[in-house]
Design a protein around this motif. Sequence first.
Motif, short mmCIF file in Angstrom:
data_model
loop_
_atom_site.label_atom_id
_atom_site.label_comp_id
_atom_site.label_asym_id
_atom_site.label_seq_id
_atom_site.Cartn_x
_atom_site.Cartn_y
_atom_site.Cartn_z
N ALA A 192 12.24 -0.07 3.28
CA ALA A 192 11.68 1.08 2.55
C ALA A 192 11.97 0.99 1.06
O ALA A 192 11.12 1.34 0.21
N GLY A 193 13.16 0.51 0.70
CA GLY A 193 13.48 0.36 -0.72
C GLY A 193 12.60 -0.66 -1.40
O GLY A 193 12.16 -0.45 -2.55
N ALA A 194 12.33 -1.76 -0.70
CA ALA A 194 11.46 -2.78 -1.30
C ALA A 194 10.05 -2.24 -1.52
O ALA A 194 9.42 -2.51 -2.56
N VAL A 195 9.54 -1.49 -0.55
CA VAL A 195 8.19 -0.93 -0.69
C VAL A 195 8.16 0.10 -1.82
O VAL A 195 7.21 0.16 -2.62
N PHE A 196 9.23 0.93 -1.89
CA PHE A 196 9.27 1.96 -2.95
C PHE A 196 9.29 1.32 -4.33
O PHE A 196 8.58 1.75 -5.25
N LEU A 197 10.10 0.29 -4.52
CA LEU A 197 10.15 -0.38 -5.82
C LEU A 197 8.88 -1.17 -6.11
O LEU A 197 8.50 -1.35 -7.27
N GLY A 198 8.22 -1.62 -5.05
CA GLY A 198 6.99 -2.38 -5.26
C GLY A 198 5.88 -1.54 -5.86
O GLY A 198 4.92 -2.08 -6.44
N GLN A 199 5.95 -0.21 -5.71
CA GLN A 199 4.94 0.64 -6.32
C GLN A 199 4.94 0.55 -7.85
O GLN A 199 3.94 0.84 -8.50
N LEU A 200 6.11 0.17 -8.39
CA LEU A 200 6.24 0.10 -9.84
C LEU A 200 5.63 -1.18 -10.41
O LEU A 200 5.47 -1.31 -11.64
N VAL A 201 5.32 -2.13 -9.56
CA VAL A 201 4.75 -3.40 -10.02
C VAL A 201 3.26 -3.18 -10.30
O VAL A 201 2.54 -2.68 -9.45
N PRO A 202 2.80 -3.58 -11.46
CA PRO A 202 1.37 -3.41 -11.77
C PRO A 202 0.51 -4.39 -10.98
O PRO A 202 0.97 -5.42 -10.52
N GLY A 203 -0.74 -4.01 -10.85
CA GLY A 203 -1.68 -4.91 -10.20
C GLY A 203 -1.84 -4.61 -8.72
O GLY A 203 -1.52 -3.53 -8.20
N LEU A 204 -2.33 -5.63 -8.01
CA LEU A 204 -2.62 -5.50 -6.58
C LEU A 204 -1.36 -5.24 -5.76
O LEU A 204 -1.38 -4.48 -4.80
N THR A 205 -0.26 -5.85 -6.17
CA THR A 205 1.00 -5.66 -5.42
C THR A 205 1.42 -4.20 -5.44
O THR A 205 1.84 -3.64 -4.42
N GLY A 206 1.30 -3.55 -6.58
CA GLY A 206 1.66 -2.15 -6.67
C GLY A 206 0.78 -1.26 -5.82
O GLY A 206 1.25 -0.30 -5.20
N VAL A 207 -0.52 -1.58 -5.78
CA VAL A 207 -1.45 -0.79 -4.96
C VAL A 207 -1.11 -0.93 -3.48
O VAL A 207 -1.08 0.07 -2.73
N VAL A 208 -0.85 -2.16 -3.06
CA VAL A 208 -0.51 -2.39 -1.64
C VAL A 208 0.78 -1.68 -1.27
O VAL A 208 0.90 -1.04 -0.21
N CYS A 209 1.79 -1.76 -2.14
CA CYS A 209 3.07 -1.10 -1.85
C CYS A 209 2.91 0.42 -1.84
O CYS A 209 3.57 1.13 -1.06
N GLU A 210 2.04 0.94 -2.70
CA GLU A 210 1.80 2.39 -2.70
C GLU A 210 1.18 2.85 -1.39
O GLU A 210 1.56 3.88 -0.82
N LEU A 211 0.19 2.10 -0.92
CA LEU A 211 -0.42 2.42 0.37
C LEU A 211 0.60 2.31 1.51
O LEU A 211 0.62 3.13 2.43
N ALA A 212 1.43 1.25 1.46
CA ALA A 212 2.45 1.08 2.49
C ALA A 212 3.46 2.21 2.47
O ALA A 212 3.91 2.68 3.52
N TRP A 213 3.80 2.69 1.27
CA TRP A 213 4.76 3.80 1.17
C TRP A 213 4.18 5.09 1.77
O TRP A 213 4.88 5.83 2.46
N LYS A 214 2.91 5.32 1.50
CA LYS A 214 2.27 6.49 2.09
C LYS A 214 2.22 6.38 3.62
O LYS A 214 2.43 7.38 4.33
N ALA A 215 1.99 5.19 4.13
CA ALA A 215 1.97 5.00 5.58
C ALA A 215 3.36 5.23 6.17
O ALA A 215 3.51 5.85 7.24
N LEU A 216 4.39 4.73 5.47
CA LEU A 216 5.76 4.94 5.95
C LEU A 216 6.13 6.42 5.94
O LEU A 216 6.77 6.92 6.87
#
Length: 231
Positions: free
Chosen positions: A160-184
């Motif tokens: 969960a921490g990795a997904v939460f921090l991944g939202q801060l990464v710009p680009g496609l990675t941030g979008v994917v992590c944001e969607l994953a965080w919402k799913a979690l």
Amino acid sequence: MAPLNKDSADEPWWAGGPTADQAAGVGCCSVCPVASGCPLRSQTAVRCAVTGDQPPPPPPVITPDLAEAVGQDPVVAMVETMSWADVTVAVAEQAPSRDGGGNDPDWGRLQPVRNLLSIAVVTVLPVGGTTAARWVADSISSGGITAPVLTPLGFVLAGAGAVFLGQLVPGLTGVVCELAWKALAFTGRGLVRLVRSPRGWIITRPALWAAGIGVLIVSWRAATHFLTGAS
């Protein structure tokens, strides 16, 4: 000796036996059933030295089982002639049929179906090549009593921490992590509602049984190692 069983209930048990007046030279001790153990017996006595005019009461009826146990210790004789069925009936009769409030016992509170199903799940259903109860036992043996809780919790927090921090990464990675965080977050809220609902036992009951049976397995392993030296 005179027979103990009489046809008439009004006649005493010794009425059919000979007396001193009916047979010369025969005293009342000759028909007494306990004469052999009486220190005052006399074959010529016409009056009982214990009761006065009549012989003492007849001895108690001895059943064949008790007759075989004569001469043994009374406790041993009682145990040998008592069956487990008698003990069960006696305990059931002494057990209270109602609780302290006067209510009939509700055996449904034990929830045998749910508990037996949960025990079967954690002891039979394979998860990753082992069962839930055995995994708890192995975790306790290798990492201590807190390992079954801290190990899964560590994996969840790390992911969960990795997904939460991944939202801060710009680009496609941030979008994917944001969607994953919402799913979690959605999944977490759903699990909380499920645990709080009447169907929450589907998750909590197997977890409790896995922990309890796992501790029993560890205790059994320790006892076996201590008594036999087996690894």
